[in-house]
Design an enzyme around this catalytic site. Structure first.
Site, PDB file in Angstrom:
ATOM      1  N   GLY A 177       0.799  -1.239   0.000  1.00  0.00           N
ATOM      2  CA  GLY A 177       0.000   0.000   0.000  1.00  0.00           C
ATOM      3  C   GLY A 177       0.822   1.274   0.000  1.00  0.00           C
ATOM      4  N   LYS A 198       3.072 -10.367  -3.963  1.00  0.00           N
ATOM      5  CA  LYS A 198       3.933  -9.266  -3.496  1.00  0.00           C
ATOM      6  C   LYS A 198       5.366  -9.752  -3.312  1.00  0.00           C
ATOM      7  CE  LYS A 198      -0.002  -6.974  -1.302  1.00  0.00           C
ATOM      8  NZ  LYS A 198      -0.848  -6.935  -0.087  1.00  0.00           N
TER       9      LYS A 198
HETATM   10  N1  HSE Z   1      -5.864  -7.533   0.898  1.00  0.00           N
HETATM   11  C1  HSE Z   1      -4.608  -6.948   1.179  1.00  0.00           C
HETATM   12  C2  HSE Z   1      -4.324  -7.014   2.659  1.00  0.00           C
HETATM   13  C3  HSE Z   1      -4.483  -5.518   0.745  1.00  0.00           C
HETATM   14  O1  HSE Z   1      -5.099  -7.567   3.428  1.00  0.00           O
HETATM   15  O2  HSE Z   1      -3.278  -6.525   3.047  1.00  0.00           O
HETATM   16  C4  HSE Z   1      -4.310  -5.360  -0.723  1.00  0.00           C
HETATM   17  O3  HSE Z   1      -3.195  -6.045  -1.188  1.00  0.00           O
END
Ligand code: HSE
Length: 434
Positions: free
Chosen positions: A133, A204
């Protein structure tokens, strides 16, 4: 006169609407930082009637026409998923537009081809928002740390699972109960599979490893285990040895020693693990994210912050947007990631890990020796053994030294078959223990 730079926004969900809001409300500042006014050319959505807040003249359902429009300079892709995002990005590159994306799944699946398409067109593909994020981590890897040798990245890159594991540690709840709470509070989606089973973190991890080790790594290369098998007992056992349980994305450069990969290789994995409460990542609670980087010259670095949510993710998107807009005005494109090292990806079976194992055993002469013998037979060295209880209720808690993961899992399988072992009550990998 310098005409404004025009941005096509693909998708107007939580992140897209935060990006749109910022582009409208902070237009003067963003324009001043870019050196040219930045305007929204259009917003592509599936259902225009779901977006009453967006000016009707900006809305369109024809995303392809929007990205290829002659007056569009930059494209922001926040649709997510593989298609139509991939086709739209390729169309944008072909039409000479730079792209900013938050799409970890697409970048982790097809990053090499997308970068090649961007490079061929002489445009940018930036995606800081795809990992953790708001936390700036991709540009630091791509630029600030590019002169260093990275050895390891350990990240908490999924807020949903971190929230669930944090609640399990705080309340003693089991996984199901903590997931139900996370769903009720909006931390977990109605279908939590992507988060809970580690797919989100694996994508990621692939992106992080590719940048850190100058080696193409895709999501399929990442060993992935989720948190649904983590029990309240695992969490309690972790606490007993001064540890906490986290879902870790681990990307590391592993020196030679593997029979099938004699040179350096990269190992990329996502799985729950115990880490000491003294480790900086242990204090990352709730839905927060953090990425811990180890580099030869820089030493240890930690990047911490909000890994999800509209505004935090929009911050990363807008940072990229300003960067690609500046590049465009300079008539240049930023350097994409390099894959020159092209290291082999080491299979999980050959990746060195450490295990913490809890066994219910009979408290009789020879039991500890027999258990130790199984570890020895598989070439696994024991670091510590602790016994609690007596008679029927004796529990052995064993922490191993590092060994190939396959040797450790074979040891556990053998222990489960032993007559003296009444039950293997907890098995988790351990990271960061001395
Ligand atoms: N769904 C992800 C999280 C956020 O829970 O961190 C977006 O990648």
């Amino acid at each position: 006169m310098n005409r404004p730079l025009k941005v096509a926004l693909l998708g107007c969900g939580t992140v897209g609407s935060a990006v749109l809001r910022a582009l409208q409300e902070q237009a003067d500042d963003l324009g001043a930082r870019v050196g040219r006014a930045v305007e929204v050319a259009g917003v592509a959505v599936r259902r225009p009637d779901h977006h009453p807040d967006v000016p009707a003249d900006l809305l369109t359902t024809d995303a392809h026409a929007l990205v290829t429009r002659e007056d569009v300079d930059l494209v922001v892709e926040v649709i997510g998923g593989i298609e139509p995002a991939r086709s739209l990005m390729l169309a944008a590159f072909e039409a000479g537009k730079s792209v900013v994306s938050a799409n970890k799944a697409l970048l982790a699946e097809d990053g090499v081809a997308l970068h090649a398409a961007a490079a061929k067109a002489g445009v940018d593909l930036y995606y800081e928002a795809a990992v953790a994020g708001a936390i700036p981590i991709l540009r630091p890897l791509r630029e600030s740390l590019v002169g260093d040798q990275l050895s390891r990245i350990v990240g908490i890159v999924n807020g949903t699972t971190n929230y669930i594991l944090s609640r399990m540690a705080e309340t003693g709840a089991g996984f199901g109960e903590a997931l139900a709470e996370a769903t009720e509070l909006g931390y977990a989606e109605a279908d939590p599979t992507a988060d809970v089973d580690g797919f989100d973190a694996a994508a990621k991890a692939a992106i992080l490893a590719s940048l850190a080790f100058h080696t193409p790594v895709s999501a399929a290369d990442v060993h992935r285990e989720g948190i649904s098998t983590v029990t309240a007992t695992d969490v309690a056992r972790a606490a007993e040895i001064g540890c906490t349980v986290k879902l870790l994305a681990i990307c590391e450069r592993v020196a030679n020693g593997s029979p099938t990969h004699p040179g350096d290789s990269v190992a990329v994995r996502v799985h729950p693990a115990m880490i000491p409460t003294t480790h900086p990542l242990a204090s990352v609670g709730g839905a927060f994210n953090a990425v811990f980087v180890e580099a030869e010259a820089a030493g240890q670095l930690m990047f911490y912050g909000q890994g999800a949510g509209g505004e935090p993710t929009a911050s990363a998107v807008l940072g990229d947007l300003v960067a690609v807009a500046r590049n465009r005005l300079a008539g240049a494109a930023g350097q994409g990631p390099s894959g020159y090292a092209d290291l082999a990806v080491r299979p999980m079976a050959e990746t060195p890990t450490r295990y913490h194992v809890s066994l219910d055993v009979a408290d009789k002469p020879g039991v500890l020796a027999a258990v130790a013998q199984e570890f020895a037979q598989h070439g696994v060295s024991i670091s510590t053994v602790r016994q609690t209880g007596r008679g029927d209720a004796a529990t052995l808690v064993i922490v191993t030294h590092s060994a190939p993961d396959a040797a450790l899992s074979a040891t556990i399988a053998a222990l489960r078959e032993m007559a003296a072992v009444r039950g293997v009550t907890s098995v988790l990998r351990v990271e960061g223990l001395q």
